[in-house]
Design a protein around this motif. Structure first.
Motif, mmCIF file in Angstrom:
data_model
loop_
_atom_site.group_PDB
_atom_site.id
_atom_site.type_symbol
_atom_site.label_atom_id
_atom_site.label_comp_id
_atom_site.label_asym_id
_atom_site.label_seq_id
_atom_site.Cartn_x
_atom_site.Cartn_y
_atom_site.Cartn_z
ATOM 1 N N THR A 103 106.266 42.967 -89.413
ATOM 2 C CA THR A 103 105.358 42.287 -90.334
ATOM 3 C C THR A 103 103.997 42.060 -89.693
ATOM 4 O OG1 THR A 103 107.182 41.172 -91.448
ATOM 5 C CG2 THR A 103 105.007 40.186 -91.690
ATOM 6 N N HIS A 104 104.013 41.648 -88.421
ATOM 7 C CA HIS A 104 102.749 41.416 -87.722
ATOM 8 C C HIS A 104 101.985 42.719 -87.486
ATOM 9 C CE1 HIS A 104 104.257 37.312 -86.014
ATOM 10 N NE2 HIS A 104 104.005 37.280 -87.304
ATOM 11 N N LEU A 105 102.713 43.819 -87.252
ATOM 12 C CA LEU A 105 102.038 45.117 -87.135
ATOM 13 C C LEU A 105 101.356 45.491 -88.450
ATOM 14 C CD1 LEU A 105 104.146 47.709 -85.096
ATOM 15 C CD2 LEU A 105 102.008 46.577 -84.466
ATOM 16 N N GLU A 106 102.031 45.215 -89.562
ATOM 17 C CA GLU A 106 101.432 45.482 -90.879
ATOM 18 C C GLU A 106 100.157 44.659 -91.043
ATOM 19 O OE1 GLU A 106 102.268 47.453 -93.368
ATOM 20 O OE2 GLU A 106 104.353 48.060 -93.030
ATOM 21 N N GLN A 107 100.224 43.370 -90.695
ATOM 22 C CA GLN A 107 99.039 42.511 -90.753
ATOM 23 C C GLN A 107 97.919 43.059 -89.879
ATOM 24 O OE1 GLN A 107 100.183 38.626 -89.404
ATOM 25 N NE2 GLN A 107 100.411 37.819 -91.480
ATOM 26 N N SER A 108 98.266 43.451 -88.668
ATOM 27 C CA SER A 108 97.287 43.933 -87.707
ATOM 28 C C SER A 108 96.574 45.175 -88.227
ATOM 29 C CB SER A 108 97.979 44.228 -86.372
ATOM 30 O OG SER A 108 97.091 44.801 -85.443
ATOM 31 N N LEU A 109 97.345 46.098 -88.770
ATOM 32 C CA LEU A 109 96.750 47.332 -89.296
ATOM 33 C C LEU A 109 95.809 47.031 -90.456
ATOM 34 C CD1 LEU A 109 96.809 50.449 -89.039
ATOM 35 C CD2 LEU A 109 98.557 50.447 -90.822
ATOM 36 N N ALA A 110 96.231 46.169 -91.376
ATOM 37 C CA ALA A 110 95.403 45.838 -92.534
ATOM 38 C C ALA A 110 94.122 45.115 -92.133
ATOM 39 C CB ALA A 110 96.204 44.980 -93.511
ATOM 40 N N ALA A 111 94.162 44.395 -90.998
ATOM 41 C CA ALA A 111 93.006 43.605 -90.568
ATOM 42 C C ALA A 111 91.957 44.416 -89.842
ATOM 43 C CB ALA A 111 93.477 42.469 -89.660
ATOM 44 N N ILE A 112 92.310 45.593 -89.355
ATOM 45 C CA ILE A 112 91.408 46.374 -88.507
ATOM 46 C C ILE A 112 90.020 46.577 -89.123
ATOM 47 C CG2 ILE A 112 91.031 48.705 -87.609
ATOM 48 C CD1 ILE A 112 93.986 48.749 -86.804
ATOM 49 N N ILE B 85 92.282 27.182 -72.011
ATOM 50 C CA ILE B 85 92.024 28.018 -73.172
ATOM 51 C C ILE B 85 93.282 28.108 -74.031
ATOM 52 C CG2 ILE B 85 91.470 30.354 -73.971
ATOM 53 C CD1 ILE B 85 89.770 30.706 -71.494
ATOM 54 N N LEU B 86 93.092 27.936 -75.313
ATOM 55 C CA LEU B 86 94.143 28.148 -76.307
ATOM 56 C C LEU B 86 93.718 29.327 -77.165
ATOM 57 C CD1 LEU B 86 96.769 27.062 -77.697
ATOM 58 C CD2 LEU B 86 95.272 25.650 -79.105
ATOM 59 N N ASP B 87 94.417 30.449 -77.046
ATOM 60 C CA ASP B 87 94.106 31.664 -77.798
ATOM 61 C C ASP B 87 95.024 31.765 -79.008
ATOM 62 O OD1 ASP B 87 91.957 32.880 -76.458
ATOM 63 O OD2 ASP B 87 93.292 33.644 -74.910
ATOM 64 N N ILE B 88 94.440 31.954 -80.176
ATOM 65 C CA ILE B 88 95.208 32.050 -81.410
ATOM 66 C C ILE B 88 95.274 33.511 -81.840
ATOM 67 C CG2 ILE B 88 95.484 31.190 -83.757
ATOM 68 C CD1 ILE B 88 95.471 29.013 -81.599
ATOM 69 N N TYR B 89 96.491 34.038 -81.933
ATOM 70 C CA TYR B 89 96.676 35.386 -82.446
ATOM 71 C C TYR B 89 96.299 35.460 -83.929
ATOM 72 C CZ TYR B 89 99.605 37.154 -78.538
ATOM 73 O OH TYR B 89 100.082 37.592 -77.334
ATOM 74 N N TYR B 90 96.027 36.657 -84.401
ATOM 75 C CA TYR B 90 95.773 36.869 -85.828
ATOM 76 C C TYR B 90 96.967 36.410 -86.656
ATOM 77 C CZ TYR B 90 94.122 39.225 -90.061
ATOM 78 O OH TYR B 90 93.681 39.487 -91.325
ATOM 79 N N SER B 91 98.173 36.579 -86.102
ATOM 80 C CA SER B 91 99.411 36.214 -86.807
ATOM 81 C C SER B 91 99.638 34.713 -86.854
ATOM 82 C CB SER B 91 100.611 36.865 -86.119
ATOM 83 O OG SER B 91 100.748 36.356 -84.798
#
Length: 248
Positions: free
Chosen positions: A85-94, A202-208
Motif C-alpha cells: 500500500t505504501h509503495l502504491e502511495q509512493s508511486l502516486a506521489a512522485i 530530528i523527527l522525520d515524517i515519512y509520506y506514509s
C-alpha cells in the motif's frame, strides 16, 4: 547527467526499475526503484525532461528523473505490513514532489501546534523548528520527507499525536537502541548511563505517516561513531519501533 535511461522489470516478490544517469566520456550513477506488484510496467516513454511509466492496467506516472530517484521512502517489507500500500502511495506521489529538476512554488503552511512550517529550498522539504514550543529540550526539528504541501497538511493530525506522546515514544526509541546494540548483557547501571547520554534532534515524517527519530550521544560519550546519528524507525499505527539505521 548528460543522458538518462530508464528500464523496468518484475517477478518474484515485486518489481524493480533502474534509472541510469550517464555522462559523456563515461561515469554516472544508477538508482533502483521498487514498484508495486500491481503496477506492471509495459512501456516507458521519455521526452526532454520526463519519463512516463505505463502500466498494463492503463495507469501511468510521468515525472522527472530526480522525482523518480527521490521518491517517498517506505519502511522495509519485512517490518511493514502495509508495504505494498505504501509503495502504491509512493508511486502516486512522485509527480508532485519538489526536486531540483521540478521546482514548484512552495506555499506557506501554518499549524496551531508546530507553528510556521518552512520550506527548505536546499533539501526540498518542509520542516518546523519547535525547540521552544514546550517539547523535550532535545527535539529541534520536525521534517516532512518527500511531501507536498497538501500531504504535509494531511499528515499533521498524526504528527500532533506523536508530539502529544513524545516522551514515551522517545524512551521506546532509546530502549530499542539499547536492546539492539552490540552488547546484550549490559548492566542496569550501564543502561542508565546510556539513557542519560543519548540525545535527539530530528523527527522525520515519512509520506506514509510512519516516522523516524534521530539519536546521537553527548560529547562526553562514545556510544555511536563520530559524526553519525542512529535513526529508529517507527510504524504510525502502533507508534512502536521496528528497525534501526545510521546516518551521517
Amino acid at each position: 547527467m548528460d543522458h538518462t535511461r530508464f528500464s523496468g522489470g518484475g517477478g518474484g516478490r515485486g518489481q524493480k526499475a533502474t534509472l541510469a544517469g550517464l555522462r559523456v566520456g563515461g561515469g554516472g550513477m544508477e538508482s533502483y526503484i521498487a514498484l508495486p506488484r500491481t503496477f506492471h510496467v509495459k512501456r516507458i516513454n521519455c521526452d526532454d525532461r520526463h519519463f512516463t511509466l505505463h502500466a498494463a492496467d492503463g495507469r501511468s506516472v510521468r515525472a522527472t528523473p530526480a522525482q523518480f530517484v527521490e521518491r517517498p521512502m517506505v519502511l522495509p517489507r519485512d517490518v511493514n505490513p502495509s508495504y505494498e500500500t505504501h509503495l502504491e502511495q509512493s508511486l502516486a506521489a512522485i509527480p508532485s514532489m519538489y526536486t531540483r529538476d521540478a521546482p514548484l512554488p512552495p506555499p506557506t503552511i501554518h499549524d496551531e501546534i508546530l507553528g510556521v512550517i518552512e520550506f527548505n529550498e536546499s533539501t526540498h522539504e518542509y520542516l518546523a523548528h519547535i525547540r521552544d514550543q514546550g517539547y523535550s529540550d532535545d527535539l529541534i526539528v520536525v521534517r516532512f520527507m518527500d511531501a507536498s504541501a497538501e500531504r504535509v497538511k494531511a499528515l499533521l493530525p498524526g504528527v500532533h499525536r506523536i508530539l502529544a506522546d513524545y516522551e514515551r515514544i522517545r524512551r521506546k526509541g532509546i530502549d530499542y537502541l539499547w536492546d539492539h546494540g552490540p552488547d546484550d548483557e549490559g548492566t542496569d547501571e550501564e543502561k542508565v548511563a546510556f539513557v542519560e547520554a543519548v540525545v535527539g534532534g530530528i523527527l522525520d515524517i515519512y509520506y506514509s505517516g510512519d516516522f523516524t527519530m534521530g539519536f546521537g550521544d553527548d560529547e562526553d560519550s562514545s556510544y555511536f561513531p563520530d559524526g553519525y546519528w542512529m535513526e529508529v524507525h517507527f510504524r504510525r499505527d502502533n507508534l512502536l519501533p521496528v528497525v534501526i539505521s545510521m546516518d551521517g
